[in-house]
Design an enzyme around this catalytic site. Structure first.
Site, PDB file in Angstrom:
ATOM      1  N   LYS A 150      -1.105  11.125 -60.568  1.00  0.00           N
ATOM      2  CA  LYS A 150      -1.669  12.143 -61.434  1.00  0.00           C
ATOM      3  C   LYS A 150      -3.147  12.346 -61.152  1.00  0.00           C
ATOM      4  CE  LYS A 150       1.431  10.241 -64.899  1.00  0.00           C
ATOM      5  NZ  LYS A 150       1.499   9.065 -65.755  1.00  0.00           N
ATOM      6  N   PHE A 168     -14.951  -0.151 -60.686  1.00  0.00           N
ATOM      7  CA  PHE A 168     -13.751   0.532 -61.167  1.00  0.00           C
ATOM      8  C   PHE A 168     -14.174   1.740 -61.999  1.00  0.00           C
ATOM      9  CE2 PHE A 168      -9.886   1.518 -63.364  1.00  0.00           C
ATOM     10  CZ  PHE A 168      -8.945   1.349 -62.358  1.00  0.00           C
ATOM     11  N   ARG A 187      -8.503   9.904 -68.105  1.00  0.00           N
ATOM     12  CA  ARG A 187      -8.377  10.872 -67.010  1.00  0.00           C
ATOM     13  C   ARG A 187      -9.115  12.166 -67.328  1.00  0.00           C
ATOM     14  NH1 ARG A 187      -4.391   9.173 -63.386  1.00  0.00           N
ATOM     15  NH2 ARG A 187      -2.667   7.993 -64.279  1.00  0.00           N
ATOM     16  N   ASP A 212      -9.184   3.758 -51.819  1.00  0.00           N
ATOM     17  CA  ASP A 212      -9.666   2.425 -52.154  1.00  0.00           C
ATOM     18  C   ASP A 212      -9.291   1.488 -50.999  1.00  0.00           C
ATOM     19  OD1 ASP A 212     -10.662   0.384 -53.852  1.00  0.00           O
ATOM     20  OD2 ASP A 212      -8.724   0.088 -54.809  1.00  0.00           O
ATOM     21  N   GLU A 241      -6.575  13.843 -52.950  1.00  0.00           N
ATOM     22  CA  GLU A 241      -6.484  12.571 -53.687  1.00  0.00           C
ATOM     23  C   GLU A 241      -7.699  12.389 -54.579  1.00  0.00           C
ATOM     24  OE1 GLU A 241      -5.209  10.119 -54.957  1.00  0.00           O
ATOM     25  OE2 GLU A 241      -4.134   8.788 -53.600  1.00  0.00           O
ATOM     26  N   ASP A 242      -7.549  11.535 -55.554  1.00  0.00           N
ATOM     27  CA  ASP A 242      -8.698  11.203 -56.400  1.00  0.00           C
ATOM     28  C   ASP A 242      -9.634  10.209 -55.718  1.00  0.00           C
ATOM     29  OD1 ASP A 242      -6.813   9.140 -56.542  1.00  0.00           O
ATOM     30  OD2 ASP A 242      -6.768   9.062 -58.728  1.00  0.00           O
TER      31      ASP A 242
HETATM   32  P1  IMP Z   1      -5.363   2.411 -52.453  1.00  0.00           P
HETATM   33  O1  IMP Z   1      -3.955   2.439 -51.965  1.00  0.00           O
HETATM   34  O2  IMP Z   1      -5.833   1.016 -52.698  1.00  0.00           O
HETATM   35  O3  IMP Z   1      -6.332   3.190 -51.605  1.00  0.00           O
HETATM   36  O4  IMP Z   1      -5.305   2.972 -53.923  1.00  0.00           O
HETATM   37  C1  IMP Z   1      -5.527   4.250 -54.242  1.00  0.00           C
HETATM   38  C2  IMP Z   1      -5.138   4.473 -55.675  1.00  0.00           C
HETATM   39  O5  IMP Z   1      -5.575   3.409 -56.521  1.00  0.00           O
HETATM   40  C3  IMP Z   1      -5.842   5.702 -56.207  1.00  0.00           C
HETATM   41  O6  IMP Z   1      -5.093   6.854 -55.952  1.00  0.00           O
HETATM   42  C4  IMP Z   1      -5.984   5.376 -57.679  1.00  0.00           C
HETATM   43  O7  IMP Z   1      -4.834   5.775 -58.361  1.00  0.00           O
HETATM   44  C5  IMP Z   1      -6.110   3.871 -57.735  1.00  0.00           C
HETATM   45  N1  IMP Z   1      -7.528   3.434 -57.841  1.00  0.00           N
HETATM   46  C6  IMP Z   1      -8.274   2.831 -56.899  1.00  0.00           C
HETATM   47  N2  IMP Z   1      -9.522   2.601 -57.337  1.00  0.00           N
HETATM   48  C7  IMP Z   1      -9.572   3.086 -58.595  1.00  0.00           C
HETATM   49  C8  IMP Z   1     -10.629   3.175 -59.586  1.00  0.00           C
HETATM   50  O8  IMP Z   1     -11.786   2.752 -59.403  1.00  0.00           O
HETATM   51  N3  IMP Z   1     -10.287   3.751 -60.755  1.00  0.00           N
HETATM   52  C9  IMP Z   1      -9.038   4.242 -61.019  1.00  0.00           C
HETATM   53  N4  IMP Z   1      -8.043   4.195 -60.114  1.00  0.00           N
HETATM   54  C10 IMP Z   1      -8.303   3.625 -58.923  1.00  0.00           C
HETATM   55 MG    MG Z   2      -4.102   8.081 -57.170  1.00  0.00          MG
END
Ligand code: IMP
Ligand code: MG
Length: 167
Positions: free
Chosen positions: A34, A143, A156, A94, A90-91
């Site tokens: 989302k 975070f 959100r 990470d 994407e948002d």
């Molecule tokens: P990745 O697979 O570790 O790159 O994770 C990406 C997903 O983790 C993002 O699409 C977010 O949904 C969640 N995420 C990573 N860091 C944060 C944060 O600081 N706040 C909220 N969601 C996060």
């Molecule tokens: Mg996400």
């Protein structure tokens, strides 16, 4: 961390950049739900070439703040990607696990091109290499919530990016 004004100005700039880069084309924006939804709507409004939109949902996180490394398709796209110029929206990137998995998966559907556009990037946290084409902001390892990003499904709808102080 980032005010509404800063975020909006940056999205405007990315929208202009995409409009230039995709002149004469029709990019197909793929929103990762989302979190990516707020960013995608604002971004799409600022792109001046024709666009089409689709949505998908993958899960790599439970109620926690750490990636499990397990990525699962919760909702797939409605439209095929064959010969489309796809931009994944994407948002945040990470660890990079979600995006590297997603790009590989969508690549198999025969798009003409795939680009990645993320509002936020935490480069310090990267575990898997991902090539990001458009980045709103590189941020430190904190975070964050707001503008689509949640902490346990809340916050959100904040119109800015805030830091959650976890103890
Ligand atoms: P990745 O697979 O570790 O790159 O994770 C990406 C997903 O983790 C993002 O699409 C977010 O949904 C969640 N995420 C990573 N860091 C944060 C944060 O600081 N706040 C909220 N969601 C996060
Ligand atoms: Mg996400």
């Amino acid at each position: 961390m980032l005010t509404e004004k800063e975020v909006d100005a940056r999205i405007q700039a990315i929208g202009e950049q995409i409009s230039r880069d995709y002149a004469g084309k029709q990019p197909h924006l793929v929103c990762v739900l989302k979190g990516g939804s707020f960013f995608m709507c604002e971004l799409a409004k600022r792109i001046t070439v024709p666009v089409s939109l689709d949505f998908m949902s993958v899960s790599s996180y439970g109620g926690n703040t750490r990636s499990s490394g397990v990525v699962k398709i919760v909702k797939d796209l409605d439209e095929p990607l064959k010969d489309k110029d796809v931009i994944i929206v994407e948002d945040i990137v990470d660890s990079g696990r979600t995006l590297s998995y997603l790009i590989e998966l969508l690549q198999q559907r025969g798009p003409r091109s795939i680009a990645l556009c993320t509002l936020l990037d935490k480069p310090e946290r990267r575990v898997v290499e991902v090539n990001v084409d458009y980045t709103g902001f590189e941020i430190p390892d904190k975070f964050v919530v707001g503008y689509g990003l949640d902490y346990q499904q809340r916050y959100r709808n904040l119109p800015y990016i805030g830091v959650v102080e976890l103890d």
